[in-house]
Scaffold this motif. Sequence first.
Motif, PDB file in Angstrom:
ATOM      1  N   ARG A  99     -19.810  -2.074 -17.965  1.00  0.00           N
ATOM      2  CA  ARG A  99     -18.407  -2.229 -18.330  1.00  0.00           C
ATOM      3  C   ARG A  99     -17.600  -2.794 -17.165  1.00  0.00           C
ATOM      4  NH1 ARG A  99     -14.032   2.543 -19.656  1.00  0.00           N
ATOM      5  NH2 ARG A  99     -12.241   1.148 -19.921  1.00  0.00           N
ATOM      6  N   GLY A 100     -17.854  -2.257 -15.968  1.00  0.00           N
ATOM      7  CA  GLY A 100     -17.142  -2.750 -14.787  1.00  0.00           C
ATOM      8  C   GLY A 100     -17.419  -4.219 -14.528  1.00  0.00           C
ATOM      9  N   LEU A 101     -18.679  -4.629 -14.697  1.00  0.00           N
ATOM     10  CA  LEU A 101     -19.032  -6.030 -14.495  1.00  0.00           C
ATOM     11  C   LEU A 101     -18.366  -6.918 -15.549  1.00  0.00           C
ATOM     12  CD1 LEU A 101     -22.820  -5.660 -13.633  1.00  0.00           C
ATOM     13  CD2 LEU A 101     -20.940  -6.130 -12.048  1.00  0.00           C
ATOM     14  N   LYS A 102     -18.321  -6.422 -16.799  1.00  0.00           N
ATOM     15  CA  LYS A 102     -17.668  -7.186 -17.858  1.00  0.00           C
ATOM     16  C   LYS A 102     -16.170  -7.326 -17.611  1.00  0.00           C
ATOM     17  CE  LYS A 102     -20.902  -6.291 -21.644  1.00  0.00           C
ATOM     18  NZ  LYS A 102     -21.101  -5.638 -22.966  1.00  0.00           N
ATOM     19  N   GLU A 103     -15.594  -6.315 -16.947  1.00  0.00           N
ATOM     20  CA  GLU A 103     -14.152  -6.350 -16.655  1.00  0.00           C
ATOM     21  C   GLU A 103     -13.837  -7.256 -15.463  1.00  0.00           C
ATOM     22  OE1 GLU A 103     -12.728  -3.728 -19.710  1.00  0.00           O
ATOM     23  OE2 GLU A 103     -11.698  -5.041 -18.321  1.00  0.00           O
ATOM     24  N   GLY A 104     -14.875  -7.763 -14.807  1.00  0.00           N
ATOM     25  CA  GLY A 104     -14.639  -8.734 -13.736  1.00  0.00           C
ATOM     26  C   GLY A 104     -15.085  -8.334 -12.353  1.00  0.00           C
ATOM     27  N   ALA A 105     -15.738  -7.159 -12.227  1.00  0.00           N
ATOM     28  CA  ALA A 105     -16.248  -6.769 -10.913  1.00  0.00           C
ATOM     29  C   ALA A 105     -17.375  -7.706 -10.494  1.00  0.00           C
ATOM     30  CB  ALA A 105     -16.756  -5.332 -10.947  1.00  0.00           C
ATOM     31  N   SER A 106     -17.491  -7.933  -9.185  1.00  0.00           N
ATOM     32  CA  SER A 106     -18.540  -8.830  -8.693  1.00  0.00           C
ATOM     33  C   SER A 106     -19.887  -8.142  -8.579  1.00  0.00           C
ATOM     34  CB  SER A 106     -18.131  -9.399  -7.326  1.00  0.00           C
ATOM     35  OG  SER A 106     -16.977 -10.184  -7.445  1.00  0.00           O
ATOM     36  N   ASP A 107     -19.860  -6.827  -8.310  1.00  0.00           N
ATOM     37  CA  ASP A 107     -21.111  -6.086  -8.195  1.00  0.00           C
ATOM     38  C   ASP A 107     -20.807  -4.599  -8.297  1.00  0.00           C
ATOM     39  OD1 ASP A 107     -24.063  -6.941  -6.247  1.00  0.00           O
ATOM     40  OD2 ASP A 107     -23.817  -5.526  -7.908  1.00  0.00           O
ATOM     41  N   PHE A 108     -21.875  -3.800  -8.302  1.00  0.00           N
ATOM     42  CA  PHE A 108     -21.762  -2.370  -8.547  1.00  0.00           C
ATOM     43  C   PHE A 108     -22.752  -1.658  -7.627  1.00  0.00           C
ATOM     44  CE2 PHE A 108     -22.703   1.537 -10.831  1.00  0.00           C
ATOM     45  CZ  PHE A 108     -21.475   1.920 -11.349  1.00  0.00           C
ATOM     46  N   LEU A 109     -22.284  -0.674  -6.854  1.00  0.00           N
ATOM     47  CA  LEU A 109     -23.145   0.043  -5.921  1.00  0.00           C
ATOM     48  C   LEU A 109     -23.072   1.536  -6.173  1.00  0.00           C
ATOM     49  CD1 LEU A 109     -22.241  -1.853  -2.629  1.00  0.00           C
ATOM     50  CD2 LEU A 109     -24.349  -2.094  -3.952  1.00  0.00           C
ATOM     51  N   MET A 110     -24.196   2.197  -5.921  1.00  0.00           N
ATOM     52  CA  MET A 110     -24.267   3.636  -6.137  1.00  0.00           C
ATOM     53  C   MET A 110     -24.141   4.395  -4.825  1.00  0.00           C
ATOM     54  SD  MET A 110     -24.602   3.749  -9.367  1.00  0.00           S
ATOM     55  CE  MET A 110     -24.750   5.538  -9.377  1.00  0.00           C
ATOM     56  N   LYS A 111     -23.502   5.574  -4.878  1.00  0.00           N
ATOM     57  CA  LYS A 111     -23.506   6.511  -3.756  1.00  0.00           C
ATOM     58  C   LYS A 111     -24.656   7.503  -3.960  1.00  0.00           C
ATOM     59  CE  LYS A 111     -18.426   6.592  -3.264  1.00  0.00           C
ATOM     60  NZ  LYS A 111     -17.239   7.467  -3.354  1.00  0.00           N
ATOM     61  N   PRO A 112     -25.339   7.909  -2.891  1.00  0.00           N
ATOM     62  CA  PRO A 112     -25.193   7.414  -1.515  1.00  0.00           C
ATOM     63  C   PRO A 112     -25.774   6.008  -1.387  1.00  0.00           C
ATOM     64  CG  PRO A 112     -27.025   8.937  -1.662  1.00  0.00           C
ATOM     65  CD  PRO A 112     -26.360   8.959  -3.005  1.00  0.00           C
ATOM     66  N   TRP A 113     -25.120   5.199  -0.609  1.00  0.00           N
ATOM     67  CA  TRP A 113     -25.533   3.807  -0.496  1.00  0.00           C
ATOM     68  C   TRP A 113     -26.491   3.594   0.666  1.00  0.00           C
ATOM     69  CZ3 TRP A 113     -20.561   5.437   0.952  1.00  0.00           C
ATOM     70  CH2 TRP A 113     -20.305   5.393   2.325  1.00  0.00           C
ATOM     71  N   LYS A 114     -27.118   2.449   0.639  1.00  0.00           N
ATOM     72  CA  LYS A 114     -27.919   2.006   1.776  1.00  0.00           C
ATOM     73  C   LYS A 114     -27.134   0.919   2.493  1.00  0.00           C
ATOM     74  CE  LYS A 114     -32.491   2.974  -0.189  1.00  0.00           C
ATOM     75  NZ  LYS A 114     -33.821   2.401  -0.550  1.00  0.00           N
ATOM     76  N   ASN A 115     -26.996   1.071   3.801  1.00  0.00           N
ATOM     77  CA  ASN A 115     -26.180   0.112   4.572  1.00  0.00           C
ATOM     78  C   ASN A 115     -26.652  -1.323   4.384  1.00  0.00           C
ATOM     79  OD1 ASN A 115     -24.625   2.185   5.511  1.00  0.00           O
ATOM     80  ND2 ASN A 115     -25.610   2.314   7.515  1.00  0.00           N
ATOM     81  N   GLU A 116     -27.979  -1.514   4.381  1.00  0.00           N
ATOM     82  CA  GLU A 116     -28.505  -2.865   4.234  1.00  0.00           C
ATOM     83  C   GLU A 116     -28.097  -3.463   2.883  1.00  0.00           C
ATOM     84  OE1 GLU A 116     -31.026  -0.625   7.105  1.00  0.00           O
ATOM     85  OE2 GLU A 116     -30.196  -0.242   5.125  1.00  0.00           O
ATOM     86  N   LYS A 117     -28.083  -2.610   1.858  1.00  0.00           N
ATOM     87  CA  LYS A 117     -27.726  -3.083   0.521  1.00  0.00           C
ATOM     88  C   LYS A 117     -26.262  -3.520   0.471  1.00  0.00           C
ATOM     89  CE  LYS A 117     -27.725  -3.705  -3.951  1.00  0.00           C
ATOM     90  NZ  LYS A 117     -28.273  -4.946  -4.527  1.00  0.00           N
ATOM     91  N   ILE A 118     -25.370  -2.761   1.103  1.00  0.00           N
ATOM     92  CA  ILE A 118     -23.952  -3.136   1.115  1.00  0.00           C
ATOM     93  C   ILE A 118     -23.749  -4.464   1.823  1.00  0.00           C
ATOM     94  CG2 ILE A 118     -21.696  -2.543   2.105  1.00  0.00           C
ATOM     95  CD1 ILE A 118     -22.176   0.306   1.444  1.00  0.00           C
ATOM     96  N   ILE A 119     -24.377  -4.616   2.986  1.00  0.00           N
ATOM     97  CA  ILE A 119     -24.221  -5.848   3.759  1.00  0.00           C
ATOM     98  C   ILE A 119     -24.780  -7.036   2.982  1.00  0.00           C
ATOM     99  CG2 ILE A 119     -24.940  -7.043   5.870  1.00  0.00           C
ATOM    100  CD1 ILE A 119     -24.938  -4.242   7.216  1.00  0.00           C
ATOM    101  N   GLU A 120     -25.934  -6.827   2.347  1.00  0.00           N
ATOM    102  CA  GLU A 120     -26.538  -7.909   1.565  1.00  0.00           C
ATOM    103  C   GLU A 120     -25.651  -8.291   0.380  1.00  0.00           C
ATOM    104  OE1 GLU A 120     -30.379  -8.567  -1.339  1.00  0.00           O
ATOM    105  OE2 GLU A 120     -30.577  -7.211   0.368  1.00  0.00           O
TER     106      GLU A 120
END
Length: 450
Positions: A99-120
Amino acid sequence: MILKNATILVIDDDVDVLTALRLLLKPLVKEVVTEKNPSNISFQITQKTYDIIILDMNFNGLVNTGNEGIFWLNKIRKEKPDTSVILMTAYADIDLAIRGLKEGASDFLMKPWKNEKIIETITTILGNKASKNTKNNTLKTHSNEIIGDSDVMQDVFVKLKKVAPTDANVLVLGENGTGKDLIARAIHDNSNRRDQPFIKVDVGALTASLFESELFGYKKGAFTDAREDRKGRFEAANGGTLFLDEIGNISLSQQVRLLTVLQNRQVTPLGSNDAIPVDIRLICATNIDPKVLANEQKFRKDLIYRINTVDIIVPPLRDRGTDITALSHHFVSLYAEKYNKSAFSFDSGFISKLKKHEFPGNVRELQYVLERAVIMTDGAVLKPEDLVFSSIERAPASTSNTTNSLNLDEIEKNAILTVLEKNKGNVSKSAKELGITRAALYRRLEKYEL
């Protein structure tokens, strides 16, 4: 450079989350702004333009359904439609993510996150935006564009834009596959001769018998197969630009003949006694090391001075940092259109696998790898397994982690590369082994564009 110039806003009511993301991103980007109260979002986005907003989907005191994040996402999209938004939540709800992506978000991340994933994720989003925005990170030519946001490519662009309007002879240096021919074309297309001919000759492929006839032309009857007069490449390029590729591979006798023409600015076709004046701008290119060109047993110094008023060194892909992201988006989009396929997105590990490859064949190799991936994949998402690297290319010796250099930067860079390879890219383990913090290691990775 893509990360280095980015401004990011992080919105979360958890102070620990804000602190962690600020510490992670601050060494990598231009500016990180944090905001605890979502009610201040409107104020924040009117005060400053952000490249990316990282937005939590749930806030204390409200029902934790993610609807709060969707509400603020819609508000941001309405007021700042060009700003990319990354949604974050602790709830693994795929329907909410979609739903968030359909509303226009560029991406979606889960907590707890991985630092490498956020940077990528941030790098990929910025690279995608950069590939669509050609104002600063591309240089257009007649039929192509040169993409490069890295410091080394920005230096090339600056030098090229200064040199192009002049009539100075240019020597373009660089490994095979780096795009020397694109640079040559860009010089012509940004010069005062842009409306005149651009003639390219691969002189390294010309035999001794063809060298003079191809470059200088011939008269009917000059040799057995000369059935009619023919203009040489010099004469064909008159008024415009002559690009001599692989100039480092011509023999000494060919060099003498070429030098005479350049000095006199006139050519004499085979079978003729009449010299023809020519007005050309000369660009030459070679993948041969400049030290080899400086050896007079291989190349005449007087010719080097004649063709090398200015030199432009095109960097290898391995030295171009985050350019690989923007280039990947560009080529995938290009081949998707060519082969009548829908637009592709990238799996999280796709760019990571590309970045770990040395690319001894440089941009040309990247181009072929991505073309194959587009052709062979059946889905709309490109995955790491879609990447098949050719065994034909061999990494140049200069990329080895062992070096005799006593330069401190080189020693540090090679130490970082060795430890990262040993730990399979794990930044935390590598930082610990190097005896520095994660933030310090990230700063060095950015410094050396690793």
